[in-house]
Every structure is written in C-alpha cells, then in structure tokens.
Design an enzyme around this catalytic site. Sequence first.
Site, PDB file in Angstrom:
ATOM      1  N   TRP A 183      -5.087  12.606 -20.142  1.00  0.00           N
ATOM      2  CA  TRP A 183      -5.547  11.537 -20.685  1.00  0.00           C
ATOM      3  C   TRP A 183      -4.941  10.230 -20.131  1.00  0.00           C
ATOM      4  CZ3 TRP A 183      -4.312   8.035 -24.421  1.00  0.00           C
ATOM      5  CH2 TRP A 183      -5.021   7.135 -24.621  1.00  0.00           C
TER       6      TRP A 183
ATOM      7  N   GLU B 104      -9.688  14.344 -19.403  1.00  0.00           N
ATOM      8  CA  GLU B 104     -10.198  13.728 -20.832  1.00  0.00           C
ATOM      9  C   GLU B 104     -11.028  12.299 -20.415  1.00  0.00           C
ATOM     10  OE1 GLU B 104      -7.981  14.031 -24.234  1.00  0.00           O
ATOM     11  OE2 GLU B 104      -9.514  13.108 -25.571  1.00  0.00           O
TER      12      GLU B 104
ATOM     13  N   ASP C 228     -13.842  14.662 -25.992  1.00  0.00           N
ATOM     14  CA  ASP C 228     -13.209  14.435 -27.160  1.00  0.00           C
ATOM     15  C   ASP C 228     -14.596  13.737 -27.960  1.00  0.00           C
ATOM     16  OD1 ASP C 228     -12.217  12.451 -29.375  1.00  0.00           O
ATOM     17  OD2 ASP C 228     -10.504  12.747 -28.480  1.00  0.00           O
TER      18      ASP C 228
ATOM     19  N   HIS D  36     -15.165   9.746 -28.325  1.00  0.00           N
ATOM     20  CA  HIS D  36     -15.265   9.158 -27.220  1.00  0.00           C
ATOM     21  C   HIS D  36     -16.377   8.749 -26.506  1.00  0.00           C
ATOM     22  CE1 HIS D  36     -10.675  10.051 -25.898  1.00  0.00           C
ATOM     23  NE2 HIS D  36     -10.749   9.644 -27.486  1.00  0.00           N
TER      24      HIS D  36
ATOM     25  N   ASP E 190     -10.518   8.531 -34.093  1.00  0.00           N
ATOM     26  CA  ASP E 190      -9.546   9.648 -34.316  1.00  0.00           C
ATOM     27  C   ASP E 190      -9.427   9.781 -35.864  1.00  0.00           C
ATOM     28  OD1 ASP E 190      -8.462  10.007 -31.669  1.00  0.00           O
ATOM     29  OD2 ASP E 190      -8.111   7.904 -31.685  1.00  0.00           O
TER      30      ASP E 190
ATOM     31  N   ASP F  37      -7.821  16.808 -32.416  1.00  0.00           N
ATOM     32  CA  ASP F  37      -7.069  15.495 -32.141  1.00  0.00           C
ATOM     33  C   ASP F  37      -7.579  14.331 -33.001  1.00  0.00           C
ATOM     34  OD1 ASP F  37      -5.891  13.535 -30.661  1.00  0.00           O
ATOM     35  OD2 ASP F  37      -7.448  13.467 -29.005  1.00  0.00           O
TER      36      ASP F  37
HETATM   37  C1  RNT Z   1      -6.825   9.296 -26.742  1.00  0.00           C
HETATM   38  C2  RNT Z   1      -7.330  10.748 -26.423  1.00  0.00           C
HETATM   39  C3  RNT Z   1      -6.017  11.778 -26.361  1.00  0.00           C
HETATM   40  C4  RNT Z   1      -5.041  11.386 -27.553  1.00  0.00           C
HETATM   41  C5  RNT Z   1      -3.863  12.376 -27.358  1.00  0.00           C
HETATM   42  C6  RNT Z   1      -2.647  11.918 -28.261  1.00  0.00           C
HETATM   43  O1  RNT Z   1      -7.999   8.787 -26.948  1.00  0.00           O
HETATM   44  O2  RNT Z   1      -8.220  11.296 -27.259  1.00  0.00           O
HETATM   45  O3  RNT Z   1      -6.602  13.048 -26.321  1.00  0.00           O
HETATM   46  O4  RNT Z   1      -5.480  11.216 -28.614  1.00  0.00           O
HETATM   47  O5  RNT Z   1      -3.603  12.823 -26.145  1.00  0.00           O
HETATM   48 ZN    ZN Z   2      -8.671  13.355 -27.214  1.00  0.00          ZN
END
Ligand code: RNT
Ligand code: ZN
Length: 418
Positions: free
Chosen positions: A184, A225, A258, A261, A295, A325
């Site tokens: 990412w 990602e 994610d 996201h 997050d 995550d």
């Molecule tokens: C960031 C992404 C990524 C991070 C980690 C720490 O927006 O979600 O996955 O959270 O790599």
């Molecule tokens: Zn992530």
Amino acid sequence: MPRTEQEYRAARETYAELGIDTDQAIETLASIPLSIHCWQGDDVIGFDGATSLSGGILSTGSYPGRARNAEELRSDAVFAFSLIPGKKRFNLHAMYAETGGAKVDRCDLEPRYYEGWIEWAKQQHIGLDFNPTFFSHPLAESGWTLAHPDNDIRDFWIRHGKASRRIAQSIADTLKDHVVNNLWVPDGYKDMPADRLGPRLRLKESLDAIYSEKLPNDRVLDSVESKLFGIGSEAYVAGSHEFYLGYATQKAIGLCYDMGHFHPTENIADKISSTLLYVPYLIIHLSRGLRWDSDHIVVWNDSLTDVCREIVRMHVWDRVHLALDYFDSSVNRISAWINGARSTQRALLYAFLEPIEQMRAAEEQGDFGTRLSYIEESSSLPFSAVWHHYCETENVPYGPSWLEDVKDYEKKVLAKRP
Ligand code: RNT
Ligand code: ZN
C-alpha cells in the site's frame, strides 16, 4: 455436566433441526487463519527511528503502555493470542526490522533483520505476513513514494518494494508456509489535481519494476491495496480501486480490500464474488470506517457480518486472507487486538450457522419472503451457546472475563512502561 455444555447440546439440536452441523462449523472455523497486525501494539511507529506516523493515516490517543521494542511487542501479542480463539498469524511491516541498533535504510533491508520474528513465529506455531513500509520516512514526507515525480526517490522506493518481496520469500521458505506480501502506498493530492494520469502511469511503472523479479516458488502471495482518500490526500489517490483492480487482474496477483477504504455506504462484501472471478486471491483488511477515519477497531456490525457471510457461503476461505488493520492509541492496545479478533471470529461463526440451504431453496423458487424470514429468524437462534462452546474448545474465556486478565497484565506489565 457444566452449564455451558448443557446449553451447547441444546443449541446443537436446535441447529440440527435446520440441517446445520455446529460441530462441523466449529471445526472449520478453527482452521481459518486470522492475521493479527503487529502495528496496533505500538501505534504504527516501528523500530526504525520514526517518532510519528505519516502517509495520511493517524493513530490518536495517549493510553499508556505502548510496546516500545520487539520484545515488548512480541510478549504483548502472545498475551493477546491467549485470549483469542482460532488460528492466528502475525502481520509485520518492514519498519519492524530488528537491526541491532544499526541504521539500515528501507532500500537495504534484508531477511536477516527479521530473524527474531521468524524464530518467535516458529515457537508460537504461527505464520507471518509482510508489508513494505511506504510511509513514516524522510523520503515519504511529501506524501509521494512509488508515484513520486523524482526518479531518485521513486527508485529508492522501488528498491524497498523489491527488498520486501525477498524478505517475504525468505520468511516463507524458512517457515515453509505462504506469506502475504501486501503493498500500500499513500501517494495522493490534498486538492484537485491537474493531471490524474501522470501519477498513475508512474505508479504502474514502479510496480512493474517491483514485480518484475521472478520469485523461486509461489509461497509469496503479492497483493495491492487501494484507497479512496487519506488525511491530506482527500482529492486524489493514485492507487485507487479501479487502478489496482486492473493491475491485480492483469498481473494475476492478489487484491486487498480494506473495509475502510471505500465510500461510507459502499460495502466490500458485494465485491468479493465479482473480484474472485478475475484475481487469484483476495486479502481483506478488516477495519471500520467512521466518518473520515478508515481505521477504527473492528466490531461485529453489519459490514463485518456481510463480509463473513460471503466468504462462508462461497466456501472461499482458502482464497480470501483475513487480516486485521486498525489502530487506536486511546484504549488498552491489547484489548483492541482482542476485540477485533474475537469479533471477527464471532461474525464468521455466525455466518457458518445460518440456514443457508433453506434460503437458497427459497430464492430458487422466487420465494423472497421466506428467504428474508430465514435471515431474520436466524438472528435469535442460540448462537451464543455455540460461541461459548467454541471458546472452551479453544481454551479461551468465552465471556468478558478476559478483561480481568487484560487489566491484570496492564497493572503488572503495561503500567511499568514509562
Ligand atoms: C492504510 C492502509 C494500510 C495500513 C497498514 C499499516 O490506509 O490501510 O493497510 O493501514 O499498512
Ligand atoms: Zn489496510
């Protein structure tokens, strides 16, 4: 007979009447690995000298007890594992290298700096996953890495991407296990870009360079990602969903979704069946978007249930790699690990206990009222008795009594960290 056992037997019968085998559900669930993210334990700081987090992600709060080094992080994790049912993996980031005090830049990282982790993983009988770290570094200060307009900076990050794949390969070969290597990058603009194409062309070229190196076997599961926006990249992110969907499909590598996201009303659950038609495997970053933050600690909500339903209904847990995550520094960090992990396990178990055959039959006959009724009625089946039984078979507390252990650990261990 203990009360929980009696309750389980009754629940087993209730589910059996619907054709659901609770013993089988528990057995399958116990075999599905969940990758627990190292970065919740230390507020995504790592060991390579960074004092704060960059890249448009933020861990807020100042609850005491952050793990300050590998020993602390490992013992905190082992303690958390003891209160989480199911099969665990541990998810590392490149910045958690143990260099013994030597200054080793990201582009020069080597497998030997992760030996401490590998040894520990062996002892714990767990697998490891890996992530290159494209943030919290002077050369990521501008918010741009693999799509940076400067050739030298881009090259630096390409070397880091390549180094990370070699590290993942070495971990995989030593542990004789697969290693998910998830990439990412934060690259994006705070405000409206004049050129949306240029950065994407550069990102694609950098990725091509990173993945051009052929690895000796297929133990490393590369994945990419996407993100909709980050803090400071609200207007544009080069690595958007469409960008990586195309990229992963073209290169036949994994795609990482994610949960935080995407647009707030968009649920990734609906994407799993489509994407699995075109990419070999998926990574799910289990997270919880809350307004502008992507997050928050995972809780058992509708989005989590829907994601688990899809995985269970399609029997695709071998092709969908589950990884936590999120990061929260405002609470006991171990409780954050435990809550997210236990809730994921709960949601998976719930998905295994749905009367899906009846729902499918109703759907085939066009009887959608019956289909809906089964979804609704399954919400008051004796799920908790099965959960209790599952926790007991896994030797972890089934109710909130784990909090006492966490409080005790906080008093004896975490509170002593200045
Ligand atoms: C960031 C992404 C990524 C991070 C980690 C720490 O927006 O979600 O996955 O959270 O790599
Ligand atoms: Zn992530």
